[in-house]
Motif scaffolding. Structure first.
Motif: not given
Lengths: 211, 211
Positions: A139-159
DNA sequence: ATATTTCCGGACCGTTTGGTCTGTTTAGTG
DNA sequence: CACTAAACAGACCAAACGGTCCGGAAATAT
Protein backbone atom coordinates in the motif's frame (compact mmCIF):
# COMPACT_ATOMS: atom_id res chain seq x y z
CA UNK A 1 -33.07 -11.39 24.75
CA UNK A 2 -33.76 -12.73 21.29
CA UNK A 3 -31.64 -15.24 19.51
CA UNK A 4 -29.49 -13.65 16.85
CA UNK A 5 -26.83 -15.88 15.45
CA UNK A 6 -24.62 -13.40 13.69
CA UNK A 7 -24.87 -10.97 16.59
CA UNK A 8 -23.52 -13.41 19.14
CA UNK A 9 -20.86 -14.47 16.69
CA UNK A 10 -19.77 -10.85 16.50
CA UNK A 11 -19.84 -10.55 20.27
CA UNK A 12 -17.62 -13.60 20.56
CA UNK A 13 -15.16 -12.16 18.06
CA UNK A 14 -15.09 -8.80 19.81
CA UNK A 15 -14.65 -10.30 23.24
CA UNK A 16 -12.01 -12.72 22.07
CA UNK A 17 -10.07 -9.90 20.43
CA UNK A 18 -10.02 -7.91 23.66
CA UNK A 19 -8.86 -10.91 25.64
CA UNK A 20 -6.18 -11.94 23.16
CA UNK A 21 -4.68 -8.46 23.34
CA UNK A 22 -4.62 -8.68 27.13
CA UNK A 23 -3.56 -12.27 27.64
CA UNK A 24 -2.19 -13.51 24.35
CA UNK A 25 -3.83 -16.26 22.34
CA UNK A 26 -2.76 -19.17 24.53
CA UNK A 27 -3.50 -17.13 27.62
CA UNK A 28 -7.04 -16.53 26.45
CA UNK A 29 -9.06 -19.59 27.48
CA UNK A 30 -12.46 -20.25 25.98
CA UNK A 31 -14.00 -20.10 29.44
CA UNK A 32 -12.74 -16.52 29.66
CA UNK A 33 -14.57 -15.70 26.47
CA UNK A 34 -17.74 -17.34 27.74
CA UNK A 35 -17.69 -15.29 30.92
CA UNK A 36 -16.66 -12.07 29.18
CA UNK A 37 -19.34 -12.34 26.51
CA UNK A 38 -21.98 -13.90 28.74
CA UNK A 39 -22.69 -17.10 26.85
CA UNK A 40 -22.15 -20.81 27.35
CA UNK A 41 -20.06 -23.51 25.78
CA UNK A 42 -22.94 -24.59 23.63
CA UNK A 43 -23.19 -21.20 21.98
CA UNK A 44 -19.47 -20.87 21.49
CA UNK A 45 -18.85 -24.22 19.84
CA UNK A 46 -21.95 -23.77 17.74
CA UNK A 47 -20.28 -20.83 16.01
CA UNK A 48 -16.69 -22.08 16.07
CA UNK A 49 -15.77 -25.74 15.76
CA UNK A 50 -12.48 -25.27 17.58
CA UNK A 51 -10.52 -22.53 19.28
CA UNK A 52 -8.10 -22.50 16.39
CA UNK A 53 -10.94 -21.77 14.00
CA UNK A 54 -11.80 -18.78 16.12
CA UNK A 55 -8.19 -17.69 15.84
CA UNK A 56 -8.35 -17.71 12.06
CA UNK A 57 -11.70 -15.96 11.95
CA UNK A 58 -10.32 -13.36 14.34
CA UNK A 59 -7.30 -12.83 12.16
CA UNK A 60 -9.29 -12.50 8.97
CA UNK A 61 -11.68 -10.08 10.62
CA UNK A 62 -8.92 -7.91 12.04
CA UNK A 63 -7.03 -7.91 8.74
CA UNK A 64 -10.05 -6.81 6.75
CA UNK A 65 -11.05 -4.18 9.31
CA UNK A 66 -7.55 -2.84 9.22
CA UNK A 67 -7.42 -2.88 5.44
CA UNK A 68 -10.57 -0.78 5.46
CA UNK A 69 -9.05 1.83 7.77
CA UNK A 70 -5.94 1.96 5.63
CA UNK A 71 -7.95 2.33 2.44
CA UNK A 72 -10.22 5.03 3.88
CA UNK A 73 -7.32 6.99 5.31
CA UNK A 74 -5.46 6.70 2.04
CA UNK A 75 -8.49 7.87 0.09
CA UNK A 76 -8.90 10.79 2.44
CA UNK A 77 -5.26 11.75 1.98
CA UNK A 78 -5.54 11.48 -1.80
CA UNK A 79 -8.55 13.75 -1.71
CA UNK A 80 -6.63 16.43 0.17
CA UNK A 81 -3.62 16.53 -2.16
CA UNK A 82 -2.43 15.36 -5.55
CA UNK A 83 1.21 15.21 -4.56
CA UNK A 84 2.33 11.74 -3.38
CA UNK A 85 4.66 13.20 -0.77
CA UNK A 86 1.94 15.34 0.70
CA UNK A 87 -0.41 12.37 0.57
CA UNK A 88 1.93 10.28 2.66
CA UNK A 89 2.47 13.09 5.14
CA UNK A 90 -1.27 13.59 5.48
CA UNK A 91 -1.76 9.85 5.76
CA UNK A 92 0.64 9.68 8.68
CA UNK A 93 -0.84 12.72 10.31
CA UNK A 94 -4.32 11.24 10.11
CA UNK A 95 -3.04 8.21 11.95
CA UNK A 96 -1.47 10.49 14.54
CA UNK A 97 -4.84 12.10 15.06
CA UNK A 98 -6.52 8.74 15.47
CA UNK A 99 -4.27 7.82 18.37
CA UNK A 100 -4.05 11.29 19.89
CA UNK A 101 -7.64 11.12 21.10
CA UNK A 102 -7.05 7.99 23.12
CA UNK A 103 -6.84 8.28 26.86
CA UNK A 104 -5.27 4.90 27.48
CA UNK A 105 -2.67 2.94 25.49
CA UNK A 106 -3.90 1.38 22.29
CA UNK A 107 -4.68 -2.23 23.19
CA UNK A 108 -2.29 -3.46 20.52
CA UNK A 109 -2.21 -5.15 17.16
CA UNK A 110 -3.71 -8.60 16.96
CA UNK A 111 -1.25 -9.63 14.27
CA UNK A 112 1.71 -8.73 16.45
CA UNK A 113 0.14 -10.73 19.24
CA UNK A 114 0.02 -13.72 16.94
CA UNK A 115 3.57 -13.17 15.72
CA UNK A 116 4.98 -13.68 19.18
CA UNK A 117 3.24 -17.07 19.38
CA UNK A 118 3.93 -17.89 15.77
CA UNK A 119 4.83 -21.55 16.17
CA UNK A 120 1.46 -22.19 17.79
CA UNK A 121 -0.33 -21.70 14.51
CA UNK A 122 -0.58 -23.78 11.36
CA UNK A 123 0.78 -22.86 7.96
CA UNK A 124 -2.49 -21.36 6.80
CA UNK A 125 -2.57 -18.90 9.68
CA UNK A 126 1.10 -18.07 9.27
CA UNK A 127 0.77 -17.32 5.58
CA UNK A 128 -2.31 -15.25 6.35
CA UNK A 129 -0.17 -13.14 8.67
CA UNK A 130 2.51 -12.88 6.03
CA UNK A 131 0.06 -11.77 3.36
CA UNK A 132 -1.52 -9.15 5.57
CA UNK A 133 1.78 -7.51 6.43
CA UNK A 134 2.78 -7.74 2.78
CA UNK A 135 -0.39 -5.93 1.80
CA UNK A 136 0.35 -3.10 4.19
CA UNK A 137 3.80 -2.84 2.71
CA UNK A 138 2.50 -2.69 -0.85
CA UNK A 139 0.00 0.00 0.00
CA UNK A 140 2.63 2.54 1.03
CA UNK A 141 5.33 1.21 -1.23
CA UNK A 142 3.46 2.44 -4.28
CA UNK A 143 3.39 5.96 -2.92
CA UNK A 144 7.02 5.95 -1.90
CA UNK A 145 8.03 4.74 -5.34
CA UNK A 146 6.41 7.80 -6.86
CA UNK A 147 7.93 10.05 -4.24
CA UNK A 148 11.44 8.75 -4.77
CA UNK A 149 11.10 9.34 -8.50
CA UNK A 150 9.91 12.87 -8.04
CA UNK A 151 11.92 14.03 -5.03
CA UNK A 152 15.51 12.88 -4.74
CA UNK A 153 15.95 11.42 -1.24
CA UNK A 154 18.90 12.67 0.76
CA UNK A 155 19.87 9.11 1.57
CA UNK A 156 19.73 5.98 -0.53
CA UNK A 157 16.48 4.34 0.54
CA UNK A 158 14.10 1.85 -1.01
CA UNK A 159 10.36 2.33 -1.19
CA UNK A 160 9.67 -0.98 0.52
CA UNK A 161 11.91 -0.15 3.46
CA UNK A 162 10.20 3.18 3.98
CA UNK A 163 6.85 1.46 3.74
CA UNK A 164 7.88 -1.13 6.31
CA UNK A 165 9.09 1.74 8.48
CA UNK A 166 5.53 2.85 9.05
CA UNK A 167 4.43 -0.55 10.26
CA UNK A 168 7.60 -0.95 12.29
CA UNK A 169 7.02 2.33 14.11
CA UNK A 170 3.38 1.48 14.76
CA UNK A 171 4.08 -2.01 16.09
CA UNK A 172 7.01 -0.86 18.19
CA UNK A 173 5.03 2.05 19.59
CA UNK A 174 2.20 -0.27 20.62
CA UNK A 175 4.60 -2.40 22.62
CA UNK A 176 6.22 0.52 24.38
CA UNK A 177 2.85 2.14 24.99
CA UNK A 178 1.63 -0.93 26.84
CA UNK A 179 4.86 -1.50 28.73
CA UNK A 180 5.20 2.12 29.81
CA UNK A 181 1.45 2.68 30.07
CA UNK A 182 1.79 5.75 27.88
CA UNK A 183 -1.14 6.51 25.59
CA UNK A 184 0.75 9.19 23.65
CA UNK A 185 3.49 6.84 22.49
CA UNK A 186 1.96 5.99 19.12
CA UNK A 187 1.22 9.61 18.24
CA UNK A 188 4.66 10.80 19.24
CA UNK A 189 6.55 8.11 17.39
CA UNK A 190 4.45 8.53 14.27
CA UNK A 191 5.32 12.21 14.38
CA UNK A 192 9.01 11.35 14.44
CA UNK A 193 8.47 9.05 11.48
CA UNK A 194 6.68 11.82 9.63
CA UNK A 195 9.50 14.23 10.44
CA UNK A 196 11.90 11.74 8.94
CA UNK A 197 9.95 11.56 5.70
CA UNK A 198 9.84 15.35 5.56
CA UNK A 199 13.56 15.72 6.10
CA UNK A 200 14.36 12.92 3.69
CA UNK A 201 12.48 14.37 0.74
CA UNK A 202 12.36 18.10 1.47
CA UNK A 203 14.28 20.37 -0.89
CA UNK A 204 17.28 21.82 1.01
CA UNK A 205 16.08 25.40 0.40
CA UNK A 206 12.52 25.14 1.53
CA UNK A 207 13.12 23.21 4.72
CA UNK A 208 10.79 24.59 7.30
CA UNK A 209 9.90 23.47 10.78
CA UNK A 210 6.76 21.41 11.04
CA UNK A 211 3.89 22.38 13.30
CA UNK B 1 27.18 -36.73 32.83
CA UNK B 2 28.00 -35.09 36.13
CA UNK B 3 25.50 -33.29 38.26
CA UNK B 4 25.95 -29.55 38.01
CA UNK B 5 23.16 -27.54 39.53
CA UNK B 6 23.85 -24.13 38.11
CA UNK B 7 24.56 -25.61 34.69
CA UNK B 8 21.16 -27.27 34.41
CA UNK B 9 19.54 -24.14 35.73
CA UNK B 10 21.16 -22.22 32.91
CA UNK B 11 20.06 -24.83 30.40
CA UNK B 12 16.50 -24.50 31.63
CA UNK B 13 16.64 -20.72 31.29
CA UNK B 14 18.13 -20.92 27.81
CA UNK B 15 15.65 -23.49 26.62
CA UNK B 16 12.71 -21.66 28.14
CA UNK B 17 13.78 -18.43 26.48
CA UNK B 18 13.88 -20.09 23.07
CA UNK B 19 10.47 -21.62 23.56
CA UNK B 20 8.85 -18.45 24.91
CA UNK B 21 10.00 -16.59 21.82
CA UNK B 22 8.49 -19.27 19.62
CA UNK B 23 5.27 -20.02 21.48
CA UNK B 24 4.71 -17.18 23.91
CA UNK B 25 4.76 -17.64 27.66
CA UNK B 26 1.39 -19.34 28.00
CA UNK B 27 2.10 -21.39 24.93
CA UNK B 28 5.31 -22.68 26.43
CA UNK B 29 4.37 -25.62 28.66
CA UNK B 30 6.81 -26.96 31.21
CA UNK B 31 6.74 -30.34 29.50
CA UNK B 32 8.07 -28.61 26.39
CA UNK B 33 10.98 -27.30 28.41
CA UNK B 34 11.66 -30.72 29.87
CA UNK B 35 11.79 -32.32 26.44
CA UNK B 36 13.74 -29.47 24.87
CA UNK B 37 16.36 -29.41 27.61
CA UNK B 38 16.40 -33.13 28.22
CA UNK B 39 15.54 -33.22 31.93
CA UNK B 40 12.63 -34.33 34.07
CA UNK B 41 10.04 -32.67 36.24
CA UNK B 42 12.11 -33.37 39.34
CA UNK B 43 14.99 -31.34 38.01
CA UNK B 44 12.82 -28.49 36.81
CA UNK B 45 10.88 -27.94 40.01
CA UNK B 46 14.03 -28.35 42.04
CA UNK B 47 15.36 -25.15 40.46
CA UNK B 48 12.08 -23.27 40.08
CA UNK B 49 9.22 -23.53 42.54
CA UNK B 50 6.64 -22.55 39.96
CA UNK B 51 6.41 -21.69 36.29
CA UNK B 52 5.80 -18.06 37.21
CA UNK B 53 9.04 -18.00 39.14
CA UNK B 54 10.80 -19.16 36.01
CA UNK B 55 9.10 -16.30 34.16
CA UNK B 56 10.54 -13.76 36.56
CA UNK B 57 13.99 -15.31 36.54
CA UNK B 58 13.86 -15.33 32.77
CA UNK B 59 12.91 -11.68 32.67
CA UNK B 60 15.63 -10.62 35.10
CA UNK B 61 18.21 -12.61 33.18
CA UNK B 62 17.22 -11.19 29.84
CA UNK B 63 17.10 -7.65 31.21
CA UNK B 64 20.56 -7.89 32.71
CA UNK B 65 22.03 -9.55 29.63
CA UNK B 66 20.55 -6.83 27.53
CA UNK B 67 21.77 -4.10 29.83
CA UNK B 68 25.24 -5.52 29.44
CA UNK B 69 25.07 -5.40 25.65
CA UNK B 70 23.80 -1.84 25.77
CA UNK B 71 26.53 -0.79 28.19
CA UNK B 72 29.29 -2.46 26.20
CA UNK B 73 28.08 -1.03 22.92
CA UNK B 74 27.77 2.39 24.47
CA UNK B 75 31.27 2.15 25.93
CA UNK B 76 32.60 1.09 22.57
CA UNK B 77 30.92 4.05 20.89
CA UNK B 78 32.25 6.44 23.50
CA UNK B 79 35.72 5.11 22.90
CA UNK B 80 35.48 5.83 19.19
CA UNK B 81 34.32 9.42 19.49
CA UNK B 82 33.95 12.25 21.98
CA UNK B 83 31.04 13.85 20.20
CA UNK B 84 27.64 12.73 21.54
CA UNK B 85 26.06 12.81 18.09
CA UNK B 86 28.77 10.65 16.60
CA UNK B 87 28.50 8.36 19.62
CA UNK B 88 24.83 7.78 18.98
CA UNK B 89 25.40 7.19 15.28
CA UNK B 90 28.15 4.71 16.04
CA UNK B 91 25.96 3.08 18.68
CA UNK B 92 23.20 2.53 16.16
CA UNK B 93 25.60 1.30 13.53
CA UNK B 94 27.07 -1.23 15.92
CA UNK B 95 23.60 -2.60 16.49
CA UNK B 96 23.09 -2.74 12.74
CA UNK B 97 26.24 -4.81 12.45
CA UNK B 98 25.07 -7.16 15.17
CA UNK B 99 21.93 -8.04 13.25
CA UNK B 100 23.50 -7.95 9.79
CA UNK B 101 25.41 -11.14 10.41
CA UNK B 102 22.28 -13.13 11.16
CA UNK B 103 21.02 -15.55 8.57
CA UNK B 104 17.55 -15.96 10.02
CA UNK B 105 15.22 -13.47 11.73
CA UNK B 106 16.18 -12.45 15.24
CA UNK B 107 14.09 -14.66 17.52
CA UNK B 108 12.61 -11.60 19.17
CA UNK B 109 12.63 -9.66 22.42
CA UNK B 110 11.50 -11.51 25.51
CA UNK B 111 10.09 -8.35 27.02
CA UNK B 112 7.91 -7.70 24.01
CA UNK B 113 6.71 -11.26 24.26
CA UNK B 114 5.67 -10.59 27.83
CA UNK B 115 4.05 -7.28 26.95
CA UNK B 116 1.54 -8.97 24.67
CA UNK B 117 0.48 -11.23 27.55
CA UNK B 118 0.75 -8.48 30.11
CA UNK B 119 -2.35 -9.27 32.12
CA UNK B 120 -1.04 -12.76 32.77
CA UNK B 121 1.63 -11.48 35.08
CA UNK B 122 1.58 -10.04 38.56
CA UNK B 123 2.45 -6.49 39.54
CA UNK B 124 6.05 -7.35 40.31
CA UNK B 125 6.66 -8.69 36.82
CA UNK B 126 4.85 -5.80 35.21
CA UNK B 127 6.85 -3.18 37.08
CA UNK B 128 10.01 -5.08 36.21
CA UNK B 129 9.08 -4.72 32.56
CA UNK B 130 8.35 -1.05 33.06
CA UNK B 131 11.67 -0.42 34.78
CA UNK B 132 13.65 -2.24 32.11
CA UNK B 133 12.16 -0.23 29.28
CA UNK B 134 12.62 2.93 31.34
CA UNK B 135 16.29 2.10 31.77
CA UNK B 136 16.77 1.72 28.05
CA UNK B 137 15.11 5.08 27.55
CA UNK B 138 17.32 6.80 30.10
CA UNK B 139 20.46 5.38 28.55
CA UNK B 140 19.96 7.09 25.20
CA UNK B 141 18.05 10.04 26.59
CA UNK B 142 21.20 11.35 28.27
CA UNK B 143 23.03 11.36 24.96
CA UNK B 144 20.18 13.00 23.06
CA UNK B 145 19.93 15.72 25.67
CA UNK B 146 23.54 16.63 25.03
CA UNK B 147 23.05 16.43 21.29
CA UNK B 148 20.00 18.69 21.29
CA UNK B 149 21.92 21.28 23.31
CA UNK B 150 24.86 21.23 20.95
CA UNK B 151 23.17 20.76 17.58
CA UNK B 152 19.89 22.53 16.94
CA UNK B 153 17.43 19.90 15.67
CA UNK B 154 15.52 20.77 12.50
CA UNK B 155 12.28 19.76 14.19
CA UNK B 156 11.09 20.22 17.75
CA UNK B 157 11.88 16.89 19.38
CA UNK B 158 12.42 15.70 22.92
CA UNK B 159 15.34 13.56 24.01
CA UNK B 160 13.08 10.94 25.53
CA UNK B 161 11.06 10.56 22.36
CA UNK B 162 14.18 10.07 20.28
CA UNK B 163 15.44 7.57 22.83
CA UNK B 164 12.16 5.66 22.71
CA UNK B 165 12.44 5.76 18.93
CA UNK B 166 15.37 3.39 19.03
CA UNK B 167 13.49 0.82 21.07
CA UNK B 168 10.38 1.31 18.99
CA UNK B 169 12.24 0.63 15.77
CA UNK B 170 13.93 -2.42 17.24
CA UNK B 171 10.75 -3.95 18.63
CA UNK B 172 8.77 -3.18 15.51
CA UNK B 173 11.48 -4.60 13.29
CA UNK B 174 11.55 -7.83 15.29
CA UNK B 175 7.86 -8.32 14.72
CA UNK B 176 8.02 -7.66 11.00
CA UNK B 177 11.14 -9.78 10.68
CA UNK B 178 9.33 -12.78 12.11
CA UNK B 179 6.11 -12.19 10.24
CA UNK B 180 7.84 -11.68 6.88
CA UNK B 181 10.64 -14.12 7.64
CA UNK B 182 13.17 -11.45 6.70
CA UNK B 183 16.44 -11.51 8.60
CA UNK B 184 17.56 -8.11 7.25
CA UNK B 185 14.60 -6.22 8.65
CA UNK B 186 16.28 -5.09 11.87
CA UNK B 187 19.42 -3.87 10.12
CA UNK B 188 17.50 -2.00 7.45
CA UNK B 189 15.12 -0.28 9.82
CA UNK B 190 17.92 0.69 12.18
CA UNK B 191 19.67 2.26 9.23
CA UNK B 192 16.59 4.35 8.50
CA UNK B 193 16.49 5.41 12.13
CA UNK B 194 20.16 6.39 11.94
CA UNK B 195 19.51 8.34 8.76
CA UNK B 196 16.80 10.21 10.59
CA UNK B 197 19.15 11.19 13.40
CA UNK B 198 21.71 12.32 10.84
CA UNK B 199 19.24 14.45 8.95
CA UNK B 200 17.73 15.85 12.11
CA UNK B 201 20.98 17.13 13.57
CA UNK B 202 23.22 17.64 10.54
CA UNK B 203 24.22 21.20 9.72
CA UNK B 204 22.44 22.22 6.47
CA UNK B 205 25.78 22.95 4.72
CA UNK B 206 27.65 19.76 5.44
CA UNK B 207 24.86 17.33 4.64
CA UNK B 208 26.41 14.39 2.89
CA UNK B 209 25.02 11.02 1.90
CA UNK B 210 25.77 8.23 4.32
CA UNK B 211 27.52 5.05 3.25
C1' DA C 1 34.72 -43.57 55.56
C1' DT C 2 30.58 -41.56 56.98
C1' DA C 3 27.18 -38.17 57.11
C1' DT C 4 24.78 -34.57 54.89
C1' DT C 5 23.16 -31.85 51.46
C1' DT C 6 22.26 -30.96 46.72
C1' DC C 7 20.52 -32.68 42.56
C1' DC C 8 17.58 -35.26 39.87
C1' DG C 9 14.33 -39.29 37.95
C1' DG C 10 9.73 -40.48 37.49
C1' DA C 11 5.36 -42.03 39.28
C1' DC C 12 1.48 -39.74 40.88
C1' DC C 13 -2.34 -36.16 41.76
C1' DG C 14 -5.90 -32.44 41.47
C1' DT C 15 -7.28 -28.96 38.48
C1' DT C 16 -7.89 -26.83 34.17
C1' DT C 17 -8.99 -26.92 29.42
C1' DG C 18 -10.71 -27.78 24.81
C1' DG C 19 -14.25 -30.23 23.11
C1' DT C 20 -18.67 -33.41 23.02
C1' DC C 21 -23.40 -34.67 23.72
C1' DT C 22 -28.12 -34.28 24.72
C1' DG C 23 -31.91 -31.68 25.42
C1' DT C 24 -34.45 -27.24 24.93
C1' DT C 25 -35.74 -22.87 23.09
C1' DT C 26 -36.27 -19.63 19.39
C1' DA C 27 -36.64 -18.04 14.51
C1' DG C 28 -38.09 -18.90 10.03
C1' DT C 29 -41.53 -21.28 6.56
C1' DG C 30 -45.61 -23.39 4.25
C1' DC D 1 -50.49 -24.10 13.58
C1' DA D 2 -47.12 -27.58 12.37
C1' DC D 3 -42.65 -28.44 11.03
C1' DT D 4 -37.78 -27.68 10.49
C1' DA D 5 -33.46 -25.91 11.27
C1' DA D 6 -30.67 -22.90 13.57
C1' DA D 7 -29.28 -21.14 18.22
C1' DC D 8 -28.36 -22.02 22.53
C1' DA D 9 -27.84 -24.13 27.74
C1' DG D 10 -25.20 -26.96 30.53
C1' DA D 11 -23.71 -31.51 32.21
C1' DC D 12 -20.08 -34.34 30.98
C1' DC D 13 -15.49 -36.23 29.35
C1' DA D 14 -10.64 -37.26 28.14
C1' DA D 15 -6.45 -35.21 27.72
C1' DA D 16 -3.21 -31.84 29.10
C1' DC D 17 -1.19 -29.25 32.53
C1' DG D 18 1.21 -27.43 36.72
C1' DG D 19 2.79 -29.17 40.68
C1' DT D 20 3.93 -32.86 44.56
C1' DC D 21 6.40 -36.59 46.54
C1' DC D 22 9.65 -39.90 47.45
C1' DG D 23 13.56 -42.67 46.37
C1' DG D 24 18.09 -42.70 44.84
C1' DA D 25 22.42 -40.95 42.89
C1' DA D 26 26.08 -37.65 43.05
C1' DA D 27 28.65 -34.09 45.16
C1' DT D 28 30.47 -32.12 49.47
C1' DA D 29 31.52 -31.67 54.13
C1' DT D 30 33.24 -33.92 58.49
Amino acid sequence: MRKDGIATREKILDGARDLVLKLGYSGMKVDHVLEHVGITKGAFFHHFKTKDELAKALLRRYASEDALIYAETRAQAEKLSDDPLQQILIFIRLFEDMFSEMTEPYPGCLLASYVYELQQFDDETRSLLHETFARWRTLLQEKFTLIIERYPPKNPVSASQLADGFTVVLEGAFILAKAMNDARMATEQLRLYRNYIELLFAAPEQMRAAA
